[in-house]
Design a protein around this motif. Structure first.
Motif, PDB file in Angstrom:
ATOM      1  N   PRO A  66       0.703  -1.203  -0.068  1.00 39.06           N
ATOM      2  CA  PRO A  66       0.245   0.010   0.014  1.00 39.06           C
ATOM      3  C   PRO A  66       0.845   1.260   0.014  1.00 39.06           C
ATOM      4  N   HIS A  67       0.187   2.295  -0.725  1.00 38.85           N
ATOM      5  CA  HIS A  67       1.002   3.645  -0.832  1.00 38.85           C
ATOM      6  C   HIS A  67       0.258   4.678  -1.005  1.00 38.85           C
ATOM      7  N   LYS A  68       0.483   5.975  -0.692  1.00 37.83           N
ATOM      8  CA  LYS A  68      -0.328   7.087  -0.568  1.00 37.83           C
ATOM      9  C   LYS A  68       0.624   8.395  -1.122  1.00 37.83           C
ATOM     10  N   VAL A  69      -0.109   8.954  -2.031  1.00 35.12           N
ATOM     11  CA  VAL A  69       0.234  10.120  -2.594  1.00 35.12           C
ATOM     12  C   VAL A  69       0.365  11.197  -1.512  1.00 35.12           C
ATOM     13  N   GLY A  70       1.379  12.004  -1.408  1.00 31.58           N
ATOM     14  CA  GLY A  70       1.259  13.195  -0.504  1.00 31.58           C
ATOM     15  C   GLY A  70       1.889  12.884   0.838  1.00 31.58           C
ATOM     16  N   PRO A  71       1.800  13.858   1.608  1.00 33.33           N
ATOM     17  CA  PRO A  71       2.516  13.573   3.048  1.00 33.33           C
ATOM     18  C   PRO A  71       1.678  13.049   3.921  1.00 33.33           C
ATOM     19  N   ASP A  72       0.306  12.664   3.815  1.00 35.47           N
ATOM     20  CA  ASP A  72      -0.570  12.310   4.966  1.00 35.47           C
ATOM     21  C   ASP A  72      -0.017  11.147   5.427  1.00 35.47           C
ATOM     22  N   TYR A  73      -0.054  10.950   6.952  1.00 40.64           N
ATOM     23  CA  TYR A  73       0.063   9.769   7.508  1.00 40.64           C
ATOM     24  C   TYR A  73      -0.831   8.833   7.793  1.00 40.64           C
ATOM     25  N   ILE A  74      -2.430   9.640   7.831  1.00 38.44           N
ATOM     26  CA  ILE A  74      -3.536   8.841   8.433  1.00 38.44           C
ATOM     27  C   ILE A  74      -3.933   7.712   7.501  1.00 38.44           C
ATOM     28  N   ASP A  75      -4.245   8.085   6.399  1.00 39.28           N
ATOM     29  CA  ASP A  75      -4.649   7.247   5.228  1.00 39.28           C
ATOM     30  C   ASP A  75      -3.977   6.011   4.975  1.00 39.28           C
ATOM     31  N   PRO A  76      -2.734   6.000   4.821  1.00 42.35           N
ATOM     32  CA  PRO A  76      -1.903   4.937   4.543  1.00 42.35           C
ATOM     33  C   PRO A  76      -1.794   3.935   5.888  1.00 42.35           C
ATOM     34  N   GLY A  77      -2.250   4.329   6.887  1.00 35.95           N
ATOM     35  CA  GLY A  77      -2.278   3.651   8.086  1.00 35.95           C
ATOM     36  C   GLY A  77      -3.521   2.566   8.158  1.00 35.95           C
ATOM     37  N   TYR A  78      -4.475   2.955   7.559  1.00 33.64           N
ATOM     38  CA  TYR A  78      -5.548   2.112   7.110  1.00 33.64           C
ATOM     39  C   TYR A  78      -5.338   1.045   6.110  1.00 33.64           C
ATOM     40  N   ALA A  79      -4.705   1.517   5.189  1.00 31.11           N
ATOM     41  CA  ALA A  79      -4.197   0.245   4.019  1.00 31.11           C
ATOM     42  C   ALA A  79      -3.228  -0.435   4.643  1.00 31.11           C
ATOM     43  N   GLY A  80      -2.273   0.105   5.386  1.00 30.23           N
ATOM     44  CA  GLY A  80      -1.197  -0.706   5.849  1.00 30.23           C
ATOM     45  C   GLY A  80      -1.626  -1.884   6.744  1.00 30.23           C
TER      46      GLY A  80
END
Length: 461
Positions: free
Chosen positions: A38-52
């Motif tokens: 899982p990856h996330k475009v941009g600096p956000d920490y929260i969204d990739p936490g769910y995908a992770g």
């Protein structure tokens, strides 16, 4: 050439459901036996936490502003090692990029990263308030930039079978296949907080249940085989994976560096710890909500971002660890703190005692401070020599008074001096991805190696 099946999940605008669809897709593919990166475009920490959480491996950020566009593909390949497929969640609308004056329009947008990755895009469309007009919308996004390949659409928040059929009929001649249609399911929405979603790490069992439910919804509503075929159509990438060992020199000795974790400190980039380890450090975790002392032999501490204001009472109640952190700083142990870490090192947060390392007070504020920053170091520190230039971002609703110490950490355009450098302590609101400036990790590891742990000579636990 490196081949990694991959797909980018985008949307026409924010709040279309990208995070829910991405998390559900990662969970569904993982449940099907695939290793998903899982990856996330941009600096956000929260969204990739769910995908992770859904994937069982770290969600990693891809941000051309923070790390430079030349590192995006190598960092992607690093994160996707041994993966069967990679799923990349976009940011904002597909073509919406950074607004910082130092970058061109569209830079760091989902489209920009999709082009760098040569990855097909799946557009998540909030169809709750439209019918035939969906075809015009999809046509516009499919043709706006011929360098971006729109490979499919997922219709979200569909009201009924009839509504779905109207939407599918409208898109029938668009040339962009409909890969799925998801009904309005408000009960699957993740709870929000003043900065966005509540981090997955804070919700523990509840977050895992939500992730599994999202996986079941996506598995039932989206053609996973079609998504995989699309991902496998992505060409091989002419790059080699990023290697933290190639970015930093190893320091003498094996310093022990503790990284704050737990529910109060959930914001951090995986590459930061990997760079410290590559520099020769032994990296461990300390939970300021639960642990009453730093790991024995600790010579340095990293306190990243999170929501300490939510846990201020609990953090304050752990007086033993607060004293241990203050003692580490007092004996010259290097401490790198950003945002939430800055608040934790202050005298108080919303009126309750914190570590008292910094002569400053922190309080919640109604004003959101958010954006990229091109910063220059004003003071020599354990992170950087004065004059070092970095790119970071701010993301908070708190105010620290004073905003800077006698020896400030940074300054950026339109703002006065910011942050604190005091002895071996560096504390600031600025979030940094050290993959963009690996020398920060190398310098911090070297400072930790030169520090003497409390009780040196005793056996480690």
């Amino acid at each position: 050439m490196t081949a990694v099946p991959r797909v980018v999940i985008a949307a026409p605008a924010s709040s279309a459901g990208k995070t829910s669809v991405t998390t559900g897709l990662v969970a569904a593919l993982t449940a099907g036996g695939l290793a998903v990166s899982p990856h996330k475009v941009g600096p956000d920490y929260i969204d990739p936490g769910y995908a992770g959480l859904a994937a069982g491996r770290p969600g990693r950020n891809l941000d051309p502003v923070l790390v430079g566009e030349e590192r995006v593909v190598p960092l992607f390949l690093h994160g996707a090692r041994a993966a069967d497929v990679a799923v990349v969640e976009g940011v904002m609308g597909l073509f919406d990029g950074a607004t910082h004056p130092s970058v061109e329009p569209g830079f760091a947008s989902t489209a920009h990263v999709a082009r760098l990755l040569r990855a097909p895009v799946v557009l998540v469309v909030d169809a709750s308030a439209q019918a035939q007009s969906v075809a015009a919308l999809v046509h516009g996004f499919a043709t706006f930039d011929p360098r971006v390949r729109l490979g499919g659409v997922v219709l979200n928040r569909v009201g009924s079978d009839r509504h779905e059929q109207i939407l599918r009929d409208a898109l029938g001649g668009s040339g962009v296949p409909v890969l799925g249609a998801i009904r309005r399911l408000d009960e699957l929405a993740t709870p929000s907080r003043h900065l966005g979603l509540v981090p997955a790490a804070e919700r523990s069992a509840e977050a895992l249940t939500s992730v599994r439910r999202l996986g079941a919804v996506v598995a039932a509503a989206v053609d996973l085989d079609a998504v995989l075929r699309l991902a496998r159509s992505a060409p091989a990438l002419d790059a080699v994976p990023w290697d933290p060992a190639a970015e930093v020199a190893r320091v003498e000795g094996r310093p022990r560096i503790a990284v704050a974790g737990g529910a109060a400190f959930t914001f951090g980039y995986a590459e930061n710890a990997e760079l410290l380890a590559a520099a020769g450090a032994e990296v461990g975790t300390v939970d300021p909500l639960r642990d009453e002392q730093l790991p024995e032999g600790t010579t340095g501490l990293v306190v990243g971002g999170g929501f300490p204001e939510v846990y201020a009472a609990e953090l304050s109640a752990n007086a033993a660890l607060r004293a241990d952190v203050a003692a580490l700083a007092a004996r010259g142990g290097p401490v790198a703190a950003e945002c939430a870490g800055l608040l934790y090192l202050a005298r108080s947060l919303d009126g309750v005692p914190m570590c008292g390392v910094l002569d400053a007070e922190a309080v919640m504020s109604p004003r959101l401070t958010l954006g990229y920053r091109a910063a220059v170091a004003l003071t020599d520190s354990v992170l950087a020599p004065a004059g070092t230039r970095v790119r970071g971002h701010e993301f908070h609703r708190t105010v620290v008074t004073p905003a800077a110490g006698a020896a400030p950490a940074w300054q950026w355009s339109g703002a006065g001096p910011e942050g604190f450098v005091s002895g071996s302590v560096h504390a600031s609101y600025l979030h940094l991805d050290w993959a963009g400036s690996p020398v920060l990790a190398e310098r911090f590891a070297a400072a930790c190696a030169a520090a003497v742990p409390e009780g040196a000579g005793r056996a480690h636990r």
